[in-house]
Write a protein that holds these residues in place. Structure first.
Motif, PDB file in Angstrom:
ATOM      1  N   SER A  16       0.847  -1.192   0.000  1.00 39.35           N
ATOM      2  CA  SER A  16       0.000   0.000   0.000  1.00 39.35           C
ATOM      3  C   SER A  16       0.883   1.243   0.000  1.00 39.35           C
ATOM      4  CB  SER A  16      -0.905   0.001   1.235  1.00 39.35           C
ATOM      5  OG  SER A  16      -0.130   0.049   2.420  1.00 39.35           O
ATOM      6  N   ASP A  17       0.341   2.349  -0.471  1.00 40.84           N
ATOM      7  CA  ASP A  17       1.130   3.590  -0.576  1.00 40.84           C
ATOM      8  C   ASP A  17       1.623   4.073   0.785  1.00 40.84           C
ATOM      9  OD1 ASP A  17       0.877   3.632  -3.295  1.00 40.84           O
ATOM     10  OD2 ASP A  17      -0.888   4.923  -3.294  1.00 40.84           O
ATOM     11  N   GLY A  18       0.886   3.790   1.841  1.00 38.10           N
ATOM     12  CA  GLY A  18       1.289   4.261   3.166  1.00 38.10           C
ATOM     13  C   GLY A  18       2.251   3.339   3.890  1.00 38.10           C
ATOM     14  N   HIS A  19       2.594   2.196   3.296  1.00 44.16           N
ATOM     15  CA  HIS A  19       3.471   1.239   3.969  1.00 44.16           C
ATOM     16  C   HIS A  19       4.888   1.812   4.070  1.00 44.16           C
ATOM     17  CE1 HIS A  19       5.570  -2.463   4.952  1.00 44.16           C
ATOM     18  NE2 HIS A  19       4.380  -3.046   5.146  1.00 44.16           N
ATOM     19  N   PRO A  20       5.516   1.762   5.261  1.00 44.42           N
ATOM     20  CA  PRO A  20       6.851   2.368   5.419  1.00 44.42           C
ATOM     21  C   PRO A  20       7.920   1.752   4.524  1.00 44.42           C
ATOM     22  CG  PRO A  20       6.251   1.049   7.354  1.00 44.42           C
ATOM     23  CD  PRO A  20       5.022   1.193   6.524  1.00 44.42           C
ATOM     24  N   SER A  21       7.761   0.491   4.134  1.00 43.69           N
ATOM     25  CA  SER A  21       8.769  -0.155   3.282  1.00 43.69           C
ATOM     26  C   SER A  21       8.758   0.386   1.851  1.00 43.69           C
ATOM     27  CB  SER A  21       8.532  -1.670   3.237  1.00 43.69           C
ATOM     28  OG  SER A  21       8.651  -2.243   4.517  1.00 43.69           O
ATOM     29  N   LYS A  22       7.617   0.951   1.444  1.00 47.53           N
ATOM     30  CA  LYS A  22       7.501   1.389   0.048  1.00 47.53           C
ATOM     31  C   LYS A  22       8.419   2.569  -0.249  1.00 47.53           C
ATOM     32  CE  LYS A  22       4.217   1.248  -3.616  1.00 47.53           C
ATOM     33  NZ  LYS A  22       2.955   0.600  -3.981  1.00 47.53           N
ATOM     34  N   ALA A  23       8.818   3.305   0.765  1.00 51.88           N
ATOM     35  CA  ALA A  23       9.726   4.436   0.568  1.00 51.88           C
ATOM     36  C   ALA A  23      11.100   3.971   0.083  1.00 51.88           C
ATOM     37  CB  ALA A  23       9.873   5.211   1.868  1.00 51.88           C
ATOM     38  N   HIS A  24      11.373   2.665   0.209  1.00 52.82           N
ATOM     39  CA  HIS A  24      12.684   2.129  -0.188  1.00 52.82           C
ATOM     40  C   HIS A  24      12.557   1.198  -1.394  1.00 52.82           C
ATOM     41  CE1 HIS A  24      13.582   3.741   3.729  1.00 52.82           C
ATOM     42  NE2 HIS A  24      12.812   2.856   4.316  1.00 52.82           N
ATOM     43  N   LYS A  25      11.543   1.428  -2.217  1.00 54.98           N
ATOM     44  CA  LYS A  25      11.294   0.528  -3.344  1.00 54.98           C
ATOM     45  C   LYS A  25      12.426   0.552  -4.380  1.00 54.98           C
ATOM     46  CE  LYS A  25       8.476   3.942  -5.813  1.00 54.98           C
ATOM     47  NZ  LYS A  25       7.138   4.238  -6.360  1.00 54.98           N
ATOM     48  N   HIS A  26      13.273   1.601  -4.355  1.00 52.48           N
ATOM     49  CA  HIS A  26      14.406   1.652  -5.281  1.00 52.48           C
ATOM     50  C   HIS A  26      15.459   0.594  -4.920  1.00 52.48           C
ATOM     51  CE1 HIS A  26      14.910   4.399  -1.934  1.00 52.48           C
ATOM     52  NE2 HIS A  26      16.221   4.420  -2.094  1.00 52.48           N
ATOM     53  N   TYR A  27      15.418   0.092  -3.681  1.00 55.48           N
ATOM     54  CA  TYR A  27      16.299  -1.029  -3.304  1.00 55.48           C
ATOM     55  C   TYR A  27      15.637  -2.334  -3.762  1.00 55.48           C
ATOM     56  CZ  TYR A  27      19.196   1.982  -0.348  1.00 55.48           C
ATOM     57  OH  TYR A  27      20.045   2.949   0.108  1.00 55.48           O
ATOM     58  N   SER A  28      15.645  -2.555  -5.067  1.00 57.59           N
ATOM     59  CA  SER A  28      14.872  -3.676  -5.610  1.00 57.59           C
ATOM     60  C   SER A  28      15.728  -4.689  -6.366  1.00 57.59           C
ATOM     61  CB  SER A  28      13.780  -3.132  -6.544  1.00 57.59           C
ATOM     62  OG  SER A  28      14.362  -2.329  -7.563  1.00 57.59           O
ATOM     63  N   HIS A  29      17.056  -4.589  -6.233  1.00 62.70           N
ATOM     64  CA  HIS A  29      17.953  -5.545  -6.891  1.00 62.70           C
ATOM     65  C   HIS A  29      18.678  -6.375  -5.830  1.00 62.70           C
ATOM     66  CE1 HIS A  29      17.258  -2.641 -10.095  1.00 62.70           C
ATOM     67  NE2 HIS A  29      17.686  -3.546 -10.965  1.00 62.70           N
ATOM     68  N   ILE A  30      18.960  -7.622  -6.194  1.00 63.24           N
ATOM     69  CA  ILE A  30      19.629  -8.533  -5.252  1.00 63.24           C
ATOM     70  C   ILE A  30      20.811  -9.195  -5.949  1.00 63.24           C
ATOM     71  CG2 ILE A  30      19.379 -10.643  -3.877  1.00 63.24           C
ATOM     72  CD1 ILE A  30      16.445  -9.934  -3.470  1.00 63.24           C
ATOM     73  N   ASP A  31      21.939  -9.255  -5.247  1.00 67.55           N
ATOM     74  CA  ASP A  31      23.077 -10.039  -5.712  1.00 67.55           C
ATOM     75  C   ASP A  31      23.641 -10.808  -4.518  1.00 67.55           C
ATOM     76  OD1 ASP A  31      24.604  -8.280  -4.231  1.00 67.55           O
ATOM     77  OD2 ASP A  31      25.661  -7.409  -5.941  1.00 67.55           O
ATOM     78  N   LYS A  32      24.840 -11.353  -4.668  1.00 61.28           N
ATOM     79  CA  LYS A  32      25.414 -12.190  -3.618  1.00 61.28           C
ATOM     80  C   LYS A  32      25.677 -11.431  -2.323  1.00 61.28           C
ATOM     81  CE  LYS A  32      30.105 -11.517  -5.435  1.00 61.28           C
ATOM     82  NZ  LYS A  32      31.278 -12.163  -6.056  1.00 61.28           N
TER      83      LYS A  32
END
Length: 650
Positions: A301-317
């Motif tokens: 949801s737009d109000g979820h505190p985690s959504k503010a960090h959606k740019h952290y959306s890549h994963i590596d080792k």
């Protein structure tokens, strides 16, 4: 190369003395014709129990009653704190404190035990809106006159009086109430500690001036603003925010230690939890994990505190990251050829050039897999910015939190609407997180509904740490017509203590964290000692026999121990054990830091048994020895068998 020159002059002793006085009495630093100066009239007042008159004109905060307020802070007290085990949770082991009583007297009692030991103070004092109450501290009247004058008839010796806007000393009475408490509170702060004071626009300007006076203007950190949502009121402007004014004990200490306040970003726990689930399921399939993480962010949801960090959306080792800017700051950076690792063709160069002028350095980043490339050479590469490296951030001065939310959560927790306008525990939690860590002590001497205790427990549960709280609250009586009274709460302290119990239970169920969920309750009371102990001149030989035991008959060994700990400058939070030594009850405080025995019949055999543990301190009742000979012999035995033990009697 510059070389330091010898001063070739004797030390400027006057300047050194000025700095020493300024450190001890920052409120006595004023402005004179030649710059900073010491206000000697005010310095005289700091060194006197009587009001010192002075009439020099100077730039400073002044009001009718300021000198009396200084005297009020400096006058000693003979009161004590009595433990209330039945209201406490895990009394012998907990390091949290809840103290019932007038906070002025309590702050005086804490001066030795907690001098320079408090990391953070947060208070939410009366705002002086004309509708609330202020404490009336009249040191020139005795207790009975005070009770009659203020119309108090209950057993708590409350000292609250209304302060309407029509009062002739409306602002002055509020300042006189706050000044001695803040002055005493400053002594308790650590060198790198800070105080946060909630207020609204009613007294904000005067609060700032008063804190300048007590802490020194140079120690102002700033005003935090809590934007609590729009209010529909009848004023010309709808004031929808409050202030939390912050002063450091000593800004120079923060600079010397290179201390920077940081705050953990909200919503990270949920992101890491999602990452752990993906890692467990997809192992090292980072492409799928990245796709799944992006979908998870998208569905929040737009109000979820985690959504503010959606740019952290890549994963590596190494973990979660976002592709950050790799270009030279400001433009004009170096431009050189870099090959795409898959197509082996030169990639598109950033318009401002690469962020490093050294191609070998950039190549090392590429070899270490710290550069994020696009699908082909037509996209500009990025540097990988990992979430684990940027979990914390500099705190913002503005908090956005709906003022109604705290009331709703407290209503749910307490199963009733029992406290008006509670502070938001989530906002206080953010402030506590800014500058405290494991084992730090946080003091709140206007505790109210114990919002700060709730926030500290919540933060401890989340971080698995053991910050400690000290709550101080006057047991103000509750209106008999209120829902709280009908629910069984007779005063504010009962609400505050129950809130801590319920919050602790809820946090333990949610986090299963191994933290300190308990608290010791103490209640302010008159001294444990008979009046003759303090005023022997008021009694003649005929009635001295009434005081064969100088301890009041209704006082317990627990009561005496608390007063001994305060007098000896020991924190009330130290672990307490009760053991049997030669048939007598002995209190062991913090292992062998203090032994206390208040039983009768103390003799040489007991002394020999107690010395085997070599306590650092030991205390007895003066009337507790078997006889005068035993008293002398016990002292001598302690000197011989445990020479490091310091013995005292009460």
């Amino acid at each position: 190369m510059s070389i330091d020159k010898l001063d070739l002059s004797s030390p400027d002793l006057a300047n050194q003395n000025f700095e020493k006085l300024a450190a001890l009495f920052p409120n006595c630093v004023t402005e004179g014709a030649e710059g900073k100066a010491i206000d000697f009239d005010l310095l005289k007042q700091e060194l006197s129990h009587a009001v010192v008159e002075g009439n020099k004109e100077r730039y400073r905060l002044e009001w009718p009653g300021k000198r009396e307020a200084i005297v009020t802070a400096n006058l000693p007290t003979t009161k004590t704190l009595r433990p209330v085990r039945e209201d406490s949770v895990d009394f012998d082991n907990t390091e949290n404190l809840y103290i019932e009583g007038d906070n002025l007297e309590v702050l005086k009692l804490l001066q030795e035990s907690y001098l320079g030991k408090i990391k953070m103070i947060y208070i939410d004092p009366p705002y002086n809106t004309g509708k609330d109450f202020v404490y009336k501290d009249n040191f020139s009247k005795d207790a009975q006159e005070e009770l009659i004058e203020s119309g108090q008839k209950d057993e708590y010796n409350q000292r609250l009086v209304a302060n309407p806007e029509t009062a002739g000393r409306y602002h002055s009475d509020w300042l006189s109430m706050m000044y001695p408490r803040l002055k005493l509170a400053r002594n308790l702060l650590k060198g790198d500690g800070a105080i946060f004071v909630s207020c609204d626009e009613s007294e904000h300007p005067r609060l700032r001036q008063m804190l300048d006076d007590i802490f020194g203007q140079g120690n102002l950190v700033g005003d935090l603003v809590w934007a609590a949502g729009k209010k529909n009121d009848s004023r010309l402007v709808s004031i929808s925010h409050e202030y939390i004014v912050c002063y450091a004990k000593n800004v120079d200490v923060l600079k010397e230690k290179k201390i920077i306040w940081r705050q953990r970003k909200k919503g990270l726990e949920e992101i890491y939890a999602q990452y752990n689930r993906l890692q467990k399921h997809y192992k090292d399939d980072y492409e799928t994990m990245t796709s799944q993480l992006k979908d998870w962010f998208k569905n929040l949801s737009d109000g979820h505190p985690s959504k503010a960090h959606k740019h952290y959306s890549h994963i590596d080792k190494r973990g979660i990251y976002f592709p950050d800017n790799i270009s030279w700051p400001g433009g004009g950076g170096p431009k050189y050829e870099v090959l795409h690792p898959k197509t082996n063709k030169p990639v598109k160069v950033p318009s401002r050039g690469w962020m490093t002028s050294d191609p070998k350095k950039l190549q090392k980043w590429i070899d270490d897999d710290r550069v994020h490339f696009g699908s082909d050479e037509n996209k500009v590469p990025c540097i990988k910015s990992y979430l684990s490296d940027r979990e914390n951030e500099t705190p913002y001065s503005v908090f956005y939190q709906d003022g109604r939310a705290a009331s709703k959560r407290l209503r749910t927790l307490m199963e009733g609407d029992y406290f008006d306008f509670p502070k938001d525990e989530m906002v206080i939690e953010e402030i506590v997180e800014m500058l405290t860590d494991a084992d730090d002590i946080i003091l709140d001497f206007f505790a109210g509904s114990s919002t700060s205790a709730h926030s500290i427990l919540a933060l401890n549960g989340r971080e698995k740490k053991n910050r400690k709280f000290i709550q101080v609250q006057l047991p103000e009586k509750i209106d008999e017509k209120s829902g709280a009274y009908k629910a069984g709460y007779k005063n504010i302290c009962e609400i505050g203590k129950e809130r801590i119990r319920r919050a602790a239970k809820k946090i333990k169920e949610e986090t299963n964290a191994d933290i300190d969920y308990g608290f010791r309750v103490y209640r302010l009371d008159s001294s444990n000692m008979q009046d003759v102990y303090y005023k022997p001149q008021d009694y003649d030989q005929g009635n001295l026999d009434l005081f064969a035991d100088n301890v009041k008959s209704d006082r317990t060994a627990d009561d005496l121990l608390a007063q001994v700990m305060l007098d000896w400058g020991l924190p009330l939070s130290l672990k307490i054990e009760q053991v049997d030594v030669s048939g007598r009850k002995v209190f062991k405080v913090a292992e062998n830091s203090l032994y206390a025995c208040f039983d009768s019949g103390i003799d040489e055999d007991f002394a020999k048994a107690i010395t085997q543990d070599e306590p650092l301190r030991i205390v007895f009742k003066d009337s507790g020895f078997k006889n005068d000979t035993a008293k002398v012999n016990v002292k001598q035995l302690l000197k011989q068998l445990s020479p490091e033990t310091e013995m005292k009697v009460i």
